[in-house]
Design a protein around this motif. Structure first.
Motif, PDB file in Angstrom:
ATOM      1  N   LYS A 103      19.572   8.699 100.155  1.00 38.02           N
ATOM      2  CA  LYS A 103      18.459   7.775  99.897  1.00 38.02           C
ATOM      3  C   LYS A 103      18.231   6.881 101.107  1.00 38.02           C
ATOM      4  O   LYS A 103      19.114   6.713 101.958  1.00 38.02           O
ATOM      5  CB  LYS A 103      18.744   6.923  98.662  1.00 38.02           C
ATOM      6  CG  LYS A 103      19.920   5.975  98.820  1.00 38.02           C
ATOM      7  CD  LYS A 103      20.144   5.154  97.546  1.00 38.02           C
ATOM      8  CE  LYS A 103      21.336   4.206  97.706  1.00 38.02           C
ATOM      9  NZ  LYS A 103      21.571   3.400  96.476  1.00 38.02           N
ATOM     10  N   LYS A 136      18.235   3.595 102.805  1.00 38.79           N
ATOM     11  CA  LYS A 136      18.985   2.365 102.574  1.00 38.79           C
ATOM     12  C   LYS A 136      18.233   1.140 103.063  1.00 38.79           C
ATOM     13  O   LYS A 136      18.229   0.089 102.422  1.00 38.79           O
ATOM     14  CB  LYS A 136      20.348   2.444 103.264  1.00 38.79           C
ATOM     15  CG  LYS A 136      21.236   1.239 103.024  1.00 38.79           C
ATOM     16  CD  LYS A 136      22.585   1.413 103.697  1.00 38.79           C
ATOM     17  CE  LYS A 136      23.483   0.209 103.431  1.00 38.79           C
ATOM     18  NZ  LYS A 136      24.814   0.360 104.095  1.00 38.79           N
ATOM     19  N   GLU A 137      17.563   1.278 104.217  1.00 38.83           N
ATOM     20  CA  GLU A 137      16.905   0.117 104.821  1.00 38.83           C
ATOM     21  C   GLU A 137      15.740   0.571 105.684  1.00 38.83           C
ATOM     22  O   GLU A 137      15.820   1.608 106.352  1.00 38.83           O
ATOM     23  CB  GLU A 137      17.919  -0.652 105.676  1.00 38.83           C
ATOM     24  CG  GLU A 137      17.355  -1.876 106.384  1.00 38.83           C
ATOM     25  CD  GLU A 137      18.369  -2.512 107.329  1.00 38.83           C
ATOM     26  OE1 GLU A 137      18.263  -3.717 107.574  1.00 38.83           O
ATOM     27  OE2 GLU A 137      19.260  -1.787 107.821  1.00 38.83           O
ATOM     28  N   GLU A 172      21.338   6.542 103.714  1.00 42.56           N
ATOM     29  CA  GLU A 172      22.678   6.559 103.124  1.00 42.56           C
ATOM     30  C   GLU A 172      22.902   7.907 102.450  1.00 42.56           C
ATOM     31  O   GLU A 172      22.243   8.238 101.461  1.00 42.56           O
ATOM     32  CB  GLU A 172      22.821   5.434 102.097  1.00 42.56           C
ATOM     33  CG  GLU A 172      24.201   5.345 101.479  1.00 42.56           C
ATOM     34  CD  GLU A 172      24.295   4.171 100.509  1.00 42.56           C
ATOM     35  OE1 GLU A 172      23.559   4.178  99.492  1.00 42.56           O
ATOM     36  OE2 GLU A 172      25.073   3.233 100.786  1.00 42.56           O
ATOM     37  N   PRO A 216      13.123   1.400 100.597  1.00 42.11           N
ATOM     38  CA  PRO A 216      14.532   1.444 100.199  1.00 42.11           C
ATOM     39  C   PRO A 216      14.678   2.046  98.804  1.00 42.11           C
ATOM     40  O   PRO A 216      13.952   1.700  97.880  1.00 42.11           O
ATOM     41  CB  PRO A 216      14.951  -0.031 100.227  1.00 42.11           C
ATOM     42  CG  PRO A 216      14.043  -0.649 101.248  1.00 42.11           C
ATOM     43  CD  PRO A 216      12.727   0.052 101.074  1.00 42.11           C
TER      44      PRO A 216
END
Length: 330
Positions: free
Chosen positions: A205, A207-208, A224, A176
């Motif tokens: 980037k 995100k998860e 994201e 992340p």
């Protein structure tokens, strides 16, 4: 005595505010220097502000500007390099216009390197002189009258943008917050005005990330998206919305893979299975998908004209532009 104390207190407050204001102005100027150096050279210097602006001016204009104070000098150069410059566009926009005209896309790298590569392609070798003068010569070669035709237009909310991943992304290694490398995959026009050029970079980037779990649960990776860069250097916010998902599904057919809420299309010849190795998720370099514009965005776009394309072709370079490339954003 009380009046004297009050006067001293007021003076201290004023000095404090002045010091704070000066620090804020200096901080902004430092950020502007960083932005210009990163744009021109791909990195920023660690010398004094005076030494940095002197070096930048010498490289950019061929001479130093001794007629202004240091903060005004930084602001003037910043407005030229990264801002707007009347109807002919900023330094960055002019370079993007020439690059897009000759290469049918934006090439990666700092501005100085891009100019050298364009000169090598067109003239056979890099030229000497100021970056401003060298760019001016390239503009004269690419555009009729040596003027980049610029027009302010609005890129509508929900306009679809095809993007391409420029580095692989794997659930095995991604964390992340890691940056995600991607670029605009196709030119985006509003009527006959180019607003997003093929090859323009974007910011996103991780995100998860969820690793494979029990009962056959596959890994999960969410991205994201933040924004892409328009031809004038401004940022255009984007995200994976319903329209983007639907467009990706339509384009992918049975060959797409659903990853983190987005449908990803593989490189030419790839099928959905290429994205999944066991229970881990891999998005290969060259994969594509769609994002959509978050809100209406004003962009100083570049007007597409056949005469300018002819001017570039006269220089012996195939622009790759065709009538089918010109389409209104929807």
């Amino acid at each position: 005595m009380k009046k004297l104390v009050s006067l001293i207190a007021a003076l201290v407050v004023c000095l404090g505010l002045a010091t704070t204001a000066f620090a804020e102005v200096t901080h902004v100027a430092s950020e502007q220097l960083d932005a210009m150096e990163n744009t021109l050279y791909g990195t920023h210097q660690e010398n004094s502000m005076l030494a940095r602006i002197q070096s930048l001016e010498d490289d950019l204009y061929g001479h130093e500007d001794n007629g202004q104070n240091i903060l005004d000098r930084i602001q003037t150069s910043y407005d030229y390099v990264c801002g707007t410059n009347g109807g002919n566009g900023s330094f960055l926009q002019q370079l993007n216009a020439v690059d897009s005209r000759f290469n049918a896309r934006l090439t990666a790298g700092p501005a100085k390197t891009r100019i050298e590569e364009l000169e090598t392609t067109i003239y056979g070798a890099p030229k000497s002189g100021s970056l401003e003068g060298r760019l001016g010569s390239l503009v004269e070669t690419a555009y009729t009258g040596g003027q980049v035709p610029v027009e302010n237009t609005v890129l509508p909310k929900d306009s679809l943008v095809k993007i391409e991943f420029t580095a692989p992304l794997s659930s095995k290694t991604a964390q992340p917050g890691d940056p995600v490398s991607f670029m605009v995959a196709d030119n985006v026009y509003v009527n006959d005005v180019l607003v997003l050029a093929k090859g323009a970079s974007g910011v996103a980037k991780v995100k998860e990330v969820k690793q494979p779990g029990s009962f056959g649960r596959d890994a999960k990776i969410n991205v994201e998206f933040s924004h892409v860069y328009a031809v004038d250097g401004s940022t255009v916010p984007v995200y994976i919305g319903k329209l983007a998902k639907q467009q990706a599904k339509t384009a992918a057919g049975a060959a797409g893979a659903s990853i983190g809420g987005m449908v990803v299309l593989g490189p030419i010849g790839a099928i959905g299975g290429a994205f999944v190795t066991g229970q881990s998720i891999v998005i290969p370099e060259g994969s594509t998908t769609y994002v959509q514009v978050t809100q209406d965005q004003n962009v100083n776009g570049i007007i597409y004209t056949t005469s300018d394309s002819d001017a570039a072709a006269t220089a012996g370079v195939d622009t790759g532009a065709t009538d089918s490339d010109v389409a209104a954003a929807k």
